[in-house]
Design a protein around this motif. Structure first.
Motif, PDB file in Angstrom:
ATOM      1  N   PRO A 135       0.821  -1.214   0.000  1.00 23.12           N
ATOM      2  CA  PRO A 135       0.000   0.000   0.000  1.00 23.12           C
ATOM      3  C   PRO A 135       0.853   1.262   0.000  1.00 23.12           C
ATOM      4  N   PRO A 136       0.307   2.347  -0.500  1.00 19.57           N
ATOM      5  CA  PRO A 136       1.023   3.614  -0.455  1.00 19.57           C
ATOM      6  C   PRO A 136       1.091   4.122   0.986  1.00 19.57           C
ATOM      7  N   THR A 137       2.037   5.000   1.224  1.00 21.56           N
ATOM      8  CA  THR A 137       2.131   5.609   2.542  1.00 21.56           C
ATOM      9  C   THR A 137       1.097   6.725   2.636  1.00 21.56           C
ATOM     10  N   GLY A 138       0.811   7.121   3.835  1.00 17.56           N
ATOM     11  CA  GLY A 138      -0.136   8.210   4.050  1.00 17.56           C
ATOM     12  C   GLY A 138      -1.310   7.754   4.893  1.00 17.56           C
ATOM     13  N   TYR A 139      -2.291   8.636   4.959  1.00 11.76           N
ATOM     14  CA  TYR A 139      -3.464   8.387   5.802  1.00 11.76           C
ATOM     15  C   TYR A 139      -4.719   8.396   4.942  1.00 11.76           C
ATOM     16  N   PHE A 140      -5.605   7.441   5.221  1.00 12.12           N
ATOM     17  CA  PHE A 140      -6.758   7.191   4.381  1.00 12.12           C
ATOM     18  C   PHE A 140      -8.042   7.121   5.211  1.00 12.12           C
ATOM     19  N   ARG A 154      -7.680   9.090   0.227  1.00 17.39           N
ATOM     20  CA  ARG A 154      -6.797   9.786   1.173  1.00 17.39           C
ATOM     21  C   ARG A 154      -7.600  10.786   2.010  1.00 17.39           C
ATOM     22  N   GLU A 155      -7.017  11.226   3.096  1.00 13.05           N
ATOM     23  CA  GLU A 155      -7.678  12.200   3.963  1.00 13.05           C
ATOM     24  C   GLU A 155      -8.065  13.475   3.214  1.00 13.05           C
ATOM     25  N   ASP A 156      -7.295  13.852   2.183  1.00 15.46           N
ATOM     26  CA  ASP A 156      -7.600  15.069   1.424  1.00 15.46           C
ATOM     27  C   ASP A 156      -8.618  14.834   0.308  1.00 15.46           C
ATOM     28  N   GLY A 157      -9.157  13.596   0.217  1.00 11.27           N
ATOM     29  CA  GLY A 157     -10.178  13.276  -0.775  1.00 11.27           C
ATOM     30  C   GLY A 157      -9.648  12.755  -2.093  1.00 11.27           C
ATOM     31  N   THR A 158      -8.337  12.736  -2.277  1.00 11.37           N
ATOM     32  CA  THR A 158      -7.773  12.188  -3.511  1.00 11.37           C
ATOM     33  C   THR A 158      -7.764  10.660  -3.431  1.00 11.37           C
TER      34      THR A 158
END
Length: 167
Positions: A135-140, A154-158
């Motif tokens: 999985p990609p890094t970051g927050y979902f 993602r948290e930013d909607g992307t």
């Protein structure tokens, strides 16, 4: 295919050579379809399974109270009330070797599984020929699994996608 009616009953239709459309009586809050089996989350949080697979203990559902379910090719996943994961069915390629931790969501691909951790990161396990378990890094905030790929918001909607991209 299936439809969850407003009253919690389920309608199934389509190919049912393994009994995957033979819904047991009862009221359900969620339903998920695998290749040759189906599972339902009852209103009391218990899981029912019907149909069959060619291998594994397909309908050997775990005890306990669950908040979410997912069905893969020959395995199923349940998210317990306490956020832990239970997997059952065929464990080829480690698709039922769920990690420890607390999760808010689960998803099942064909031969892999994934969970959204409470901190928003994603854990994947099972068959990884196409990178579907990287999985990609970051927050979902949400994730879903396909046969050999996954999608997450993602948290930013992307949107992030990973795994097989042949189409």
């Amino acid at each position: 295919s299936y439809g969850l009616r407003e009253d919690g009953t389920v309608a199934f239709w389509g190919f049912s050579d393994f009994g995957q459309c033979d819904v047991p009586n009862g009221v359900f809050t969620q339903v998920a379809c695998g290749s040759r089996h189906s599972i339902g989350l009852r209103i009391d949080g218990t899981i029912s399974c019907w149909g069959a697979w060619m291998q594994g203990s397909e309908c050997n559902t775990p005890d306990g109270v669950f908040t979410q379910i997912a069905a893969g090719r020959n395995h199923s996943i349940g998210l317990r009330e306490d956020g832990t994961i239970a997997c059952w069915g065929s464990n080829g390629d480690g698709r039922c070797d769920s990690p420890n931790g607390v999760f808010s969501q689960v998803a099942a691909g064909s031969r892999h599984s994934l969970g959204l951790r409470m901190d928003g990161t994603i854990a994947c396990w099972g068959w990884n020929e196409y990178g579907q378990c990287d999985p990609p890094t970051g927050y979902f905030t949400h994730t879903a699994a396909g046969d050999n790929h996954n999608v997450a918001i993602r948290e930013d909607g992307t949107v992030a996608c990973w795994g097989r991209n042949n189409s």
